[in-house]
Motif scaffolding. Sequence first.
Motif, short mmCIF file in Angstrom:
data_model
loop_
_atom_site.label_atom_id
_atom_site.label_comp_id
_atom_site.label_asym_id
_atom_site.label_seq_id
_atom_site.Cartn_x
_atom_site.Cartn_y
_atom_site.Cartn_z
N ASP A 1 2.96 11.25 -3.58
CA ASP A 1 1.90 10.24 -3.59
C ASP A 1 1.03 10.48 -4.82
O ASP A 1 0.26 11.43 -4.87
CB ASP A 1 1.10 10.38 -2.28
CG ASP A 1 -0.10 9.44 -2.21
OD1 ASP A 1 -0.46 8.85 -3.25
OD2 ASP A 1 -0.68 9.33 -1.12
N GLY B 1 0.84 -1.19 0.00
CA GLY B 1 0.00 0.00 0.00
C GLY B 1 0.87 1.23 0.00
O GLY B 1 2.08 1.18 0.30
N ILE B 2 0.24 2.35 -0.32
CA ILE B 2 0.99 3.60 -0.36
C ILE B 2 1.17 4.16 1.04
O ILE B 2 2.23 4.69 1.37
CB ILE B 2 0.31 4.58 -1.33
CG1 ILE B 2 0.63 4.09 -2.75
CG2 ILE B 2 0.77 6.02 -1.09
CD1 ILE B 2 0.26 4.99 -3.86
N HIS C 1 -3.70 8.90 -7.34
CA HIS C 1 -4.87 9.31 -8.15
C HIS C 1 -4.48 9.72 -9.57
O HIS C 1 -5.31 10.25 -10.31
CB HIS C 1 -5.60 10.47 -7.46
CG HIS C 1 -6.21 10.10 -6.14
ND1 HIS C 1 -7.42 9.44 -6.02
CD2 HIS C 1 -5.77 10.27 -4.86
CE1 HIS C 1 -7.70 9.24 -4.74
NE2 HIS C 1 -6.72 9.73 -4.02
C1 LIG Z 1 -3.76 10.29 -1.61
C2 LIG Z 1 -3.94 8.88 -1.15
N1 LIG Z 1 -2.87 8.14 -0.84
C3 LIG Z 1 -2.98 6.86 -0.43
C4 LIG Z 1 -4.22 6.26 -0.31
C5 LIG Z 1 -4.32 4.86 0.19
O1 LIG Z 1 -3.30 4.08 -0.30
P1 LIG Z 1 -3.10 2.57 0.13
O2 LIG Z 1 -4.45 1.96 0.25
O3 LIG Z 1 -2.31 2.01 -1.00
O4 LIG Z 1 -2.34 2.58 1.40
C6 LIG Z 1 -5.37 7.00 -0.61
C7 LIG Z 1 -6.70 6.42 -0.43
O5 LIG Z 1 -7.68 7.07 -0.37
C8 LIG Z 1 -5.23 8.33 -1.06
O6 LIG Z 1 -6.28 9.08 -1.37
#
Ligand SMILES: Cc1ncc(COP(=O)(O)O)c(C=O)c1O
Length: 402
Positions: free
Chosen positions: A203, A97-98, A206
């Motif tokens: 990040d 995940g980010i 989107h």
């Molecule tokens: C800007 C941003 N970064 C990260 C995420 C979530 O990332 P991850 O589910 O890969 O941790 C979101 C989810 O809404 C987001 O809007």
Amino acid sequence: MKYDFTSYYDRRRNGSCKWLKLNTIDEKSRDNVIPMTIADMDFPTCPKIVDAVKKYVTTEVLGYSEPTYDYLDSVKNFFEEVHDFSIEKEWVITSPGIVPALSTCVRAFTQENDGVIMMTPVYNPFYHVVEMQNRRIEECALILKDNRYYISFEKLESLAKKDDVKMLLLCSPHNPGGRVWTKEELQKLIDIALENNLIIVSDEIHADITLKGKKHFILPSVDKRIERLSVVCTAASKTFNIAGLQTSNIFIANPELRQKFVDTNLASGIEKANVLGLVATKAAYDHCRDWMEEMKIVIEENQDFVTAFFAELSPRFKVMEQDASFLAWIDYSELNVDEKEFYEFLAQECNFFVNSGKMYGEVSKYFIRINVGIPTEQLKKNLERFKRGVEGKYLYSSAGQN
Ligand SMILES: Cc1ncc(COP(=O)(O)O)c(C=O)c1O
């Protein structure tokens, strides 16, 4: 449309974080309510992703896995073809995940008590990964002008000059403001970063969902020099609605930063990828671009519907124009209502579940964020309930008028 963006699919049974909200209201009132909070979409998965995952589950062993060369080729091709951005395969590190990657970056590239810049309001886990790891938030509030956000470069420059400010967490495109940062804006950011040795963690989750022909620039595509000081966080999870598979691709060109990132992940036991996430990401990037294009048409229609709806309802609501993604951002400060009261009224009286702007920072207390990644008919039904409730209580009541 070739794909299904209209079916109502009740996700309560599968433990969807978003849908569990409905447990707070009685069974009879739940019909046709779709919560519009957490950023995933209520559209069925692209069939080609489903087929790829099914095939893998039925023919392979579900053991520990690494990204294959084929996987890295898919990621590379997608970014070249969709974003005109060329990566080397060794830059790619998978992460569950980010948000975990943002957290790793904070640990890897800053010390306790260091400052981390973020442009507020912003996606709420940005705050968590900094504050909960004992780093200091250096807030560079976005400038709100004519209902659109702009970066305060002056403020950014003064923060970047501080000795103990090491990193900027950038949200590009911006959540919740929906801004796609222009090439010129990104160039200015890069110049400030280069001059002050500031690492930019960008990040870009989107990035694929640009609307109305807007062009997103992956950070180092603007200026190659920032490769040595940047981390770009990407994923197929928002675009193809596969966030539950917890897989993202982090691009780090600088070998030193990359090694630090990898070592910090090792220290937390974050090493292997989720194999089904890899399979789904590869299928999405290789075979589902037509699904992505159709999804963007639906999202654009939904965003337009929200804009028209509030414009007709009252000038006291201001909908920010969204350059990207499926989140609508609405300023209700002119209603002159208490934030907590309004939010609770929406949830309890209107069965209208959205995120309060307060989640994204004190500066956006009088905003709501609506996830429009739901079938258009359901969105209309949700907004009708909002209208019925809000008209009676706040717009045409004795307390105020339209
Ligand atoms: C800007 C941003 N970064 C990260 C995420 C979530 O990332 P991850 O589910 O890969 O941790 C979101 C989810 O809404 C987001 O809007």
